[in-house]
Design a protein around this motif. Sequence first.
Motif, mmCIF file in Angstrom:
data_model
loop_
_atom_site.group_PDB
_atom_site.id
_atom_site.type_symbol
_atom_site.label_atom_id
_atom_site.label_comp_id
_atom_site.label_asym_id
_atom_site.label_seq_id
_atom_site.Cartn_x
_atom_site.Cartn_y
_atom_site.Cartn_z
ATOM 1 N N ASP A 1 -8.176 -7.840 29.411
ATOM 2 C CA ASP A 1 -7.620 -8.676 30.478
ATOM 3 C C ASP A 1 -8.661 -9.655 31.008
ATOM 4 O O ASP A 1 -9.876 -9.462 30.846
ATOM 5 N N ARG A 2 -8.197 -10.704 31.653
ATOM 6 C CA ARG A 2 -9.077 -11.776 32.133
ATOM 7 C C ARG A 2 -10.104 -11.247 33.134
ATOM 8 O O ARG A 2 -11.272 -11.645 33.096
ATOM 9 N N HIS B 1 -12.951 -9.650 31.311
ATOM 10 C CA HIS B 1 -13.823 -10.630 30.658
ATOM 11 C C HIS B 1 -14.740 -11.316 31.671
ATOM 12 O O HIS B 1 -15.934 -11.518 31.404
#
Length: 215
Positions: free
Chosen positions: A94-95, A98
């Motif tokens: 998921d963002r 990251h």
Amino acid sequence: MVRLILVRHGQSESNVAALLDSAEPGAPLSALGRQQAAELPARFAEERIERVVASPLARTVATARPLADALGLPLPVDAGLREVLSGDLEMRGDRDAHLAYLDPVFRWMAGDLAARVPGSPEDGRDFLARYDRAVEAAVQGAVGAVVLASHGAAIRAWAGIRAANLPDDHGRERGLPNTGVVVLEGAPGAWRATEWQGERFTDVDDDPTGAGVPG
């Protein structure tokens, strides 16, 4: 003076799924990644390569193998070349994960070596120490080119910090695609970048700003 060629591994199955994957053995190369690896011997045909060393993860070994075999060289592995460890974020895609992973890496590049990925056993000092040891071992006694097959965040962080002629934000601002290349010349403690994925740099001695302006 040694020519140090840092190569990010080919596309892995975890890259395809956008997963943070730093644990051994790691995901294998994808079909595209195997093709990228197969192209490396031709890509480096003009280089006088003395050694090829890989991180022990499956994707880096598989990336370096065609090049080492084509040159008739052994392929030792060194754990110091492993990716920046994902800690609690391992195998997340998921963002938020990251961003949480990259934030401490970018802070290392800005000088905050106490930062660490959540749950990781290493901070920036630990990372640099193990990567420095791996580089020093790989280049010891070499007079030509040495290829190190490693990982995206690790290459960006180490080269961005250790290349004296790069601005501090260079590794943060420029990513590195699969089988992307960063080239440095010099010796341990005195590295200068000459190329970052096709972008070439003036030598710091020829650059009055000392910033390593792209050539």
